[in-house]
Write a protein that holds these residues in place. Structure first.
Motif, PDB file in Angstrom:
ATOM      1  N   PRO A  70       0.823  -1.217   0.000  1.00 10.72           N
ATOM      2  CA  PRO A  70       0.000   0.000   0.000  1.00 10.72           C
ATOM      3  C   PRO A  70       0.856   1.265   0.000  1.00 10.72           C
ATOM      4  CG  PRO A  70      -0.790  -1.579   1.627  1.00 10.72           C
ATOM      5  CD  PRO A  70       0.535  -2.096   1.137  1.00 10.72           C
ATOM      6  N   GLY A  71       0.389   2.264  -0.717  1.00 12.85           N
ATOM      7  CA  GLY A  71       1.033   3.567  -0.713  1.00 12.85           C
ATOM      8  C   GLY A  71       2.384   3.633  -1.376  1.00 12.85           C
ATOM      9  N   GLY A  72       2.722   2.644  -2.214  1.00 13.88           N
ATOM     10  CA  GLY A  72       4.060   2.617  -2.792  1.00 13.88           C
ATOM     11  C   GLY A  72       4.169   3.203  -4.180  1.00 13.88           C
ATOM     12  N   SER A  73       3.095   3.777  -4.709  1.00 15.77           N
ATOM     13  CA  SER A  73       3.094   4.392  -6.044  1.00 15.77           C
ATOM     14  C   SER A  73       3.545   3.419  -7.131  1.00 15.77           C
ATOM     15  CB  SER A  73       3.985   5.642  -6.062  1.00 15.77           C
ATOM     16  OG  SER A  73       3.542   6.581  -5.117  1.00 15.77           O
ATOM     17  N   ALA A  74       3.125   2.169  -7.021  1.00 19.67           N
ATOM     18  CA  ALA A  74       3.492   1.172  -8.028  1.00 19.67           C
ATOM     19  C   ALA A  74       2.731   1.428  -9.323  1.00 19.67           C
ATOM     20  CB  ALA A  74       3.203  -0.232  -7.510  1.00 19.67           C
ATOM     21  N   MET A  75       3.320   1.004 -10.433  1.00 20.22           N
ATOM     22  CA  MET A  75       2.713   1.191 -11.747  1.00 20.22           C
ATOM     23  C   MET A  75       2.794  -0.106 -12.548  1.00 20.22           C
ATOM     24  SD  MET A  75       4.243   4.940 -12.808  1.00 20.22           S
ATOM     25  CE  MET A  75       5.942   4.388 -12.516  1.00 20.22           C
ATOM     26  N   LEU A  76       1.912  -0.202 -13.505  1.00 22.21           N
ATOM     27  CA  LEU A  76       1.867  -1.355 -14.409  1.00 22.21           C
ATOM     28  C   LEU A  76       1.629  -0.823 -15.811  1.00 22.21           C
ATOM     29  CD1 LEU A  76      -0.316  -4.542 -13.861  1.00 22.21           C
ATOM     30  CD2 LEU A  76      -0.392  -3.293 -16.006  1.00 22.21           C
ATOM     31  N   THR A  77       2.385  -1.330 -16.771  1.00 21.89           N
ATOM     32  CA  THR A  77       2.203  -0.936 -18.166  1.00 21.89           C
ATOM     33  C   THR A  77       1.750  -2.136 -18.979  1.00 21.89           C
ATOM     34  OG1 THR A  77       3.969   0.715 -17.975  1.00 21.89           O
ATOM     35  CG2 THR A  77       3.289   0.088 -20.196  1.00 21.89           C
ATOM     36  N   ILE A  78       0.668  -1.965 -19.720  1.00 16.85           N
ATOM     37  CA  ILE A  78       0.249  -2.973 -20.689  1.00 16.85           C
ATOM     38  C   ILE A  78       0.935  -2.630 -22.005  1.00 16.85           C
ATOM     39  CG2 ILE A  78      -1.688  -4.038 -21.900  1.00 16.85           C
ATOM     40  CD1 ILE A  78      -3.490  -3.072 -19.605  1.00 16.85           C
ATOM     41  N   GLU A  79       1.861  -3.475 -22.429  1.00 16.85           N
ATOM     42  CA  GLU A  79       2.603  -3.238 -23.665  1.00 16.85           C
ATOM     43  C   GLU A  79       2.082  -4.161 -24.758  1.00 16.85           C
ATOM     44  OE1 GLU A  79       6.793  -3.538 -23.237  1.00 16.85           O
ATOM     45  OE2 GLU A  79       6.961  -1.711 -22.033  1.00 16.85           O
ATOM     46  N   GLY A  80       1.880  -3.620 -25.925  1.00 16.43           N
ATOM     47  CA  GLY A  80       1.416  -4.385 -27.076  1.00 16.43           C
ATOM     48  C   GLY A  80       1.523  -3.511 -28.301  1.00 16.43           C
ATOM     49  N   LYS A  81       0.450  -3.416 -29.033  1.00 15.84           N
ATOM     50  CA  LYS A  81       0.423  -2.503 -30.174  1.00 15.84           C
ATOM     51  C   LYS A  81       0.580  -1.073 -29.682  1.00 15.84           C
ATOM     52  CE  LYS A  81      -3.546  -1.901 -32.014  1.00 15.84           C
ATOM     53  NZ  LYS A  81      -4.824  -2.174 -32.745  1.00 15.84           N
ATOM     54  N   ASP A  82      -0.038  -0.762 -28.553  1.00 13.61           N
ATOM     55  CA  ASP A  82       0.101   0.528 -27.879  1.00 13.61           C
ATOM     56  C   ASP A  82       0.526   0.272 -26.445  1.00 13.61           C
ATOM     57  OD1 ASP A  82      -0.896   2.140 -30.116  1.00 13.61           O
ATOM     58  OD2 ASP A  82      -2.840   1.222 -29.667  1.00 13.61           O
ATOM     59  N   GLU A  83       0.684   1.338 -25.674  1.00 12.04           N
ATOM     60  CA  GLU A  83       1.013   1.209 -24.260  1.00 12.04           C
ATOM     61  C   GLU A  83      -0.065   1.863 -23.422  1.00 12.04           C
ATOM     62  OE1 GLU A  83       4.827   2.551 -23.091  1.00 12.04           O
ATOM     63  OE2 GLU A  83       5.909   1.056 -24.269  1.00 12.04           O
ATOM     64  N   ARG A  84      -0.378   1.219 -22.302  1.00  9.11           N
ATOM     65  CA  ARG A  84      -1.365   1.769 -21.376  1.00  9.11           C
ATOM     66  C   ARG A  84      -0.791   1.679 -19.975  1.00  9.11           C
ATOM     67  NH1 ARG A  84      -7.765  -0.061 -20.927  1.00  9.11           N
ATOM     68  NH2 ARG A  84      -8.330   1.349 -19.221  1.00  9.11           N
ATOM     69  N   LEU A  85      -0.710   2.814 -19.288  1.00 11.21           N
ATOM     70  CA  LEU A  85      -0.128   2.874 -17.955  1.00 11.21           C
ATOM     71  C   LEU A  85      -1.236   2.893 -16.912  1.00 11.21           C
ATOM     72  CD1 LEU A  85       2.421   3.226 -16.173  1.00 11.21           C
ATOM     73  CD2 LEU A  85       2.090   5.713 -16.400  1.00 11.21           C
ATOM     74  N   LEU A  86      -1.127   2.016 -15.918  1.00 10.91           N
ATOM     75  CA  LEU A  86      -2.089   1.938 -14.823  1.00 10.91           C
ATOM     76  C   LEU A  86      -1.361   2.189 -13.506  1.00 10.91           C
ATOM     77  CD1 LEU A  86      -4.012  -1.297 -15.906  1.00 10.91           C
ATOM     78  CD2 LEU A  86      -4.623   1.080 -16.418  1.00 10.91           C
ATOM     79  N   MET A  87      -1.974   2.982 -12.626  1.00  8.78           N
ATOM     80  CA  MET A  87      -1.404   3.288 -11.313  1.00  8.78           C
ATOM     81  C   MET A  87      -2.128   2.498 -10.246  1.00  8.78           C
ATOM     82  SD  MET A  87       0.924   5.599 -11.985  1.00  8.78           S
ATOM     83  CE  MET A  87       1.236   6.235 -10.344  1.00  8.78           C
ATOM     84  N   ALA A  88      -1.381   2.061  -9.243  1.00  7.55           N
ATOM     85  CA  ALA A  88      -1.987   1.353  -8.119  1.00  7.55           C
ATOM     86  C   ALA A  88      -2.838   2.304  -7.289  1.00  7.55           C
ATOM     87  CB  ALA A  88      -0.903   0.725  -7.249  1.00  7.55           C
ATOM     88  N   ASP A  89      -3.927   1.789  -6.726  1.00  7.45           N
ATOM     89  CA  ASP A  89      -4.747   2.593  -5.825  1.00  7.45           C
ATOM     90  C   ASP A  89      -4.045   2.685  -4.472  1.00  7.45           C
ATOM     91  OD1 ASP A  89      -5.235   0.245  -4.398  1.00  7.45           O
ATOM     92  OD2 ASP A  89      -7.275  -0.006  -5.146  1.00  7.45           O
ATOM     93  N   PRO A  90      -4.577   3.459  -3.499  1.00  7.70           N
ATOM     94  CA  PRO A  90      -3.883   3.608  -2.214  1.00  7.70           C
ATOM     95  C   PRO A  90      -3.620   2.290  -1.492  1.00  7.70           C
ATOM     96  CG  PRO A  90      -5.542   5.314  -2.452  1.00  7.70           C
ATOM     97  CD  PRO A  90      -5.727   4.384  -3.609  1.00  7.70           C
ATOM     98  N   ALA A  91      -4.436   1.268  -1.778  1.00  3.88           N
ATOM     99  CA  ALA A  91      -4.236  -0.041  -1.147  1.00  3.88           C
ATOM    100  C   ALA A  91      -3.191  -0.876  -1.884  1.00  3.88           C
ATOM    101  CB  ALA A  91      -5.550  -0.803  -1.084  1.00  3.88           C
TER     102      ALA A  91
END
Length: 218
Positions: free
Chosen positions: A162-183
């Motif tokens: 929790p609270g670590g500002s983690a991120m996830l990127t979906i890589e493929g034809k395009d890129e989509r960045l998702l941020m973790a929620d506070p949990a």
């Protein structure tokens, strides 16, 4: 919307030398009933049991929690790791003996949660094809254990601290960045992956664990 929880609602009773008579103790069998549904999960090479202890009280850190199984052969301490990760011993011998399980926390304030997770959560880059292979095994596991009550799986829920500002990127034809929620959670559904070929999930840090996800659950 929640991840697929296999079993939960096990509440510990606190026991210390001073309060044992008043508080009593939690029998091992109560814990065993929560853990027994995951028996046989080792037959699935892409699945792993995710066991966690959570406190219902604010401000209680995982490092504050102590748990001991008082078997006749001697005390068995159960380590509580980051995020409440635990690994309880499960055996026919302990089930037959049914020793008391003690904790230093107030009575009823802890819950044991057991999830079916996807193995290999420590990787920083995972092809979606590997995720799908794990989800297919999760589907088979739930079908075997729940039959017609098996939930429909629509993606994964990735857990970071929790609270670590983690991120996830979906890589493929395009890129989509998702941020973790506070949990510390990020949900990735099959709808997000559609059209990405060949998609991969790229993590900013290794997840603590990855769970199957059902979008329709309340």
């Amino acid at each position: 919307m929640k991840p697929l929880v296999l079993c939960l609602s096990f509440a510990f009773a606190a026991t210390t030398a001073a309060t044992a008579e008043d508080a009593g103790s939690t029998p091992y069998l109560a814990l065993y009933r929560v853990l027994s549904p995951i028996a046989g999960i080792e037959a699935y090479d892409r699945l792993v049991a995710v066991e966690r202890i959570e406190s219902k009280l604010p401000g209680v850190r995982a490092g504050d929690i102590r748990i001991v199984i008082h078997a006749r052969s001697g005390a068995i301490p159960v380590a509580v790791g980051d995020g409440g990760a635990v690994k309880f011993p499960v055996s026919d011998a302990l089930r037959a003996e049914n020793p008391p399980v003690e904790t230093n926390q107030p009575k009823g304030s802890l819950a044991l949660i057991v999830n079916v997770g996807l193995r290999g959560a420590g990787a920083l880059r995972v092809p979606w094809s590997d995720i799908e292979a794990g989800l297919e095994q999760a589907k088979a596991f739930y079908a075997k254990n729940r039959g017609d009550a098996a939930p429909a799986i629509s993606g994964v829920e990735v857990h970071f601290p929790p609270g670590g500002s983690a991120m996830l990127t979906i890589e493929g034809k395009d890129e989509r960045l998702l941020m973790a929620d506070p949990a510390g959670r990020i949900v990735v559904t099959r709808d997000m992956i559609a059209g990405e070929a060949p998609p991969e999930l790229v993590f900013s840090r290794a997840p603590d664990f990855v769970l199957p996800y059902s979008e329709g659950r309340p």
